[in-house]
Design an enzyme around this catalytic site. Sequence first.
Site, mmCIF file in Angstrom:
data_model
loop_
_atom_site.group_PDB
_atom_site.id
_atom_site.type_symbol
_atom_site.label_atom_id
_atom_site.label_comp_id
_atom_site.label_asym_id
_atom_site.label_seq_id
_atom_site.Cartn_x
_atom_site.Cartn_y
_atom_site.Cartn_z
ATOM 1 C CB CYS A 1 -0.970 0.161 1.157
ATOM 2 S SG CYS A 1 -0.246 -0.336 2.643
ATOM 3 C CD GLN B 112 2.953 2.170 6.452
ATOM 4 O OE1 GLN B 112 4.301 2.333 6.040
ATOM 5 N NE2 GLN B 112 2.524 1.067 6.063
ATOM 6 N N GLY C 217 -4.440 -0.902 7.571
ATOM 7 C CA GLY C 217 -3.336 -1.505 6.718
ATOM 8 C C GLY C 217 -3.114 -2.854 7.269
ATOM 9 N NE ARG D 56 0.217 -0.375 11.236
ATOM 10 C CZ ARG D 56 0.006 -0.961 10.210
ATOM 11 N NH1 ARG D 56 -0.579 -0.421 9.301
ATOM 12 N NH2 ARG D 56 0.698 -2.180 9.622
ATOM 13 C CG HIS E 156 -0.855 4.089 4.625
ATOM 14 N ND1 HIS E 156 -1.612 3.788 5.765
ATOM 15 C CD2 HIS E 156 -0.618 2.745 4.002
ATOM 16 C CE1 HIS E 156 -1.682 2.454 5.824
ATOM 17 N NE2 HIS E 156 -0.845 1.847 4.876
#
Length: 327
Positions: free
Chosen positions: A129, A156, A160, A225, A232
Amino acid sequence: MISVAIVGATGVVGEMFLKVLEEKNLNIDKYTLFASRKSKGKKVNFMNNEYEVKELTEDSFKDEHFDYALFSAGGSTSEKYAKIAAQNGCIVIDNSSFFRMDKTVPLIVPQVNMEDAYEHFNIIANPNCSTIQAVLPLKALDEKYKIKRVIYSTYQAVSGAGKKGIDDLTQNKVEKFPYPINNNCIPQIDVFVDNDYTKEEIKMIEETRKILKKPKLPVTATCVRVPVLNSHAESINVELEYPFKIEDIKKYLNNFPGIIVLDDPEKLIYPLNSFANGTDEVYVGRIRRDYSQENGINFWCVADNIRKGAASNAVEILENLLKKDLE
Ligand code: A2P
């Protein structure tokens, strides 16, 4: 008659496959939805019909012929079942990381390298991604100014990491991530590898080189993250070969298919996750010269990681393959 299998139809990306397929209403006659045994018999509303989810087994692709399959059920499921599907004449578009760096498997972002997709051995890989959204602006810059080096820093979203990732944030759990994602930015996505990078960082580095066909391009990445549900964001620093005017760069980026430039600091306009959510475009802003180096540029890039970063990209690949079949 074109028949398509969706593998992992009950997952975050699988459900988005269904949504994007409904929106696009491609020329497909039959869909079959697969997931694990756990979901066998589950009813799903799709294309104004009720579909029953089937259990994926070794015979699924032997008992019935599928022209195409969209897989998003994890690497080990792809390793086993995408191979069986491909051996049985089905063209697989695989969202897992399992085949991405295989030299015989094209790794495709339609706006960047669709031409590479047609020479396949029945498996085509959908990139990571974070890589997908980054390579659109990088390709636009490379066409005009040749990129020399790339530094990625990513922010992100939890989606995800699938349904379990979303649960960690929304239900305050610590099951998917190694630490509470609530109120933390976690500088680890996927596992660590020998050189102390994470696998996510290595994926971004290697996949960028493969898609842009620059096997030696210096690329580095730090993947983080963040406690955001979806989309994102990435800060991208690029060194270019040739000099540029910032205004030209904004123009080229905005004219590139799939990119929307949102960049007006005076009016506080720049890409946000909430703008990207639910869309298939890659948003680029905060475009500015990096004065610390010659021909350097910084920008901020946001996209819906479940749509453009996964499901929509895969469906766009399918759409292009179907078009080619008609030629
Ligand atoms: P299931 O819901 O039956 O477990 P996510 O990444 O959002 O967690 O979704 C993963 C998807 O992959 C789900 O649809 C899940 O199905 C599916 N899946 C996981 N393992 C398998 C398997 N062995 N065979 C088929 N589908 C699988």
